[in-house]
Design an enzyme around this catalytic site. Structure first.
Site, PDB file in Angstrom:
ATOM      1  N   LYS A   1       0.814  -1.217   0.000  1.00 52.65           N
ATOM      2  CA  LYS A   1       0.000   0.000   0.000  1.00 52.65           C
ATOM      3  C   LYS A   1       0.849   1.269   0.000  1.00 52.65           C
ATOM      4  CE  LYS A   1      -4.561  -1.395   1.462  1.00 52.65           C
ATOM      5  NZ  LYS A   1      -5.666  -1.196   2.417  1.00 52.65           N
TER       6      LYS A   1
ATOM      7  N   ARG B   1      -4.603  -9.757   4.458  1.00 47.82           N
ATOM      8  CA  ARG B   1      -4.977  -9.705   3.040  1.00 47.82           C
ATOM      9  C   ARG B   1      -3.720  -9.333   2.246  1.00 47.82           C
ATOM     10  NH1 ARG B   1      -6.773  -5.837  -0.681  1.00 47.82           N
ATOM     11  NH2 ARG B   1      -8.341  -6.604  -2.153  1.00 47.82           N
TER      12      ARG B   1
END
Length: 286
Positions: A221, A255
């Protein structure tokens, strides 16, 4: 106890959720699993490497070409049914904020609805309750789906995360979602700047203390990229470092894009914490 699909997990048992993007424009793989066969191969590989959950998404999280509910369903529903047929034991999660899509994928065999946009469609939790499937209750800071944060501010970011996710979790249970199938997610990057996401990571124990299992979606991210000043393809080391910290602080579900690497990190942390024996322990015994 966390219960998803046919599986039950003890409190200290880490679980990997593999990302399977059914989009032509995903930020990480640029559509590598948009077509069915590469996507099914991705599922097979992820399961072989230790993922127990596959998270299927039909819409890119960030801004891009408009994808309506019908197109999102076209990308996900048939694929969910095929994954259910080929991998009967895998836990199928679908990353969607729309109740119409949630309904269709539950009919096709999904076990979990991953609401990354924090209840922007309140009917999604109603769908989860009606089908008795799990739900991920995420903090997105009130952001609209597929928007990037702009000058997001919080008096106390973790207080806001707790208020939103716990309230969502309690509502989901009141609507019929099994208590043991509800997870909360701090929503790294969603409605947050990099400092917010770093603080949310440091303060994960406050989420764990609520008693709801914590899911973290950290993989490659922007907060990792900005912290280390690295482009998307050079964020794996930072992601794994954050994964190790999150595991030590009590998160349970991860995840991820890199399943095999994450499995090793989680196993190592679990062994250091005393929750998992070494796979081999010969040193000093010969």
């Amino acid at each position: 106890m966390l219960r998803l699909g046919r599986h039950e997990f003890a409190a200290h048992e880490p679980v990997i959720m593999a990302i399977v993007n059914r989009t032509p424009d995903s930020f990480y793989d640029q559509g590598a699993t948009f077509r069915d066969e590469p996507a099914l191969a991705r599922v097979e590989q992820a399961v072989a490497e230790g993922a127990l959950i596959v998270d299927i998404g039909g819409v890119k999280a960030g801004p891009g070409e408009e994808v309506d509910a019908d197109e999102e369903a076209r990308r996900t529903v048939g694929f969910v049914a095929e994954v259910r047929r080929r991998f009967p034991d895998v836990i199928i999660s679908v990353d969607t904020w729309r109740h119409e899509v949630g309904e269709a994928v539950c009919e096709a065999g999904a076990d979990l609805l991953n609401d990354a946009w924090g209840g922007v469609d309140p009917k999604l939790a109603e769908v989860a309750g009606r089908y008795g499937v799990g739900i991920v209750c995420t903090h997105a800071g009130g952001a609209e789906p597929r928007t990037r944060p702009h000058r997001a501010t919080y008096d106390d970011v973790m207080a806001d995360i707790l208020d939103v996710t716990v309230s969502y979790a309690q509502r989901a249970v009141s609507l019929g979602v099994p208590r043991e199938s509800v997870l909360i997610d701090p929503g790294h990057d969603f409605g947050k700047n990099t400092r917010h996401s770093l603080e949310a990571t440091r303060r994960l124990p406050e989420m764990v203390e609520t008693g709801w299992p914590v899911l973290v979606s950290l993989s490659n991210k922007d907060f990792v990229g900005e912290t280390l000043d690295r482009p998307v393809k050079e964020r794996v080391i930072g992601t794994l470092a954050t994964t190790a910290v999150s595991a030590w602080l009590g998160a349970q579900v991860y995840r991820v894009h890199e399943v095999a690497e994450t499995r090793q990190v989680l196993d190592m942390v679990a062994s250091i914490a005393g929750h998992r024996p070494p796979a081999v322990a010969r040193r000093g015994l010969a």
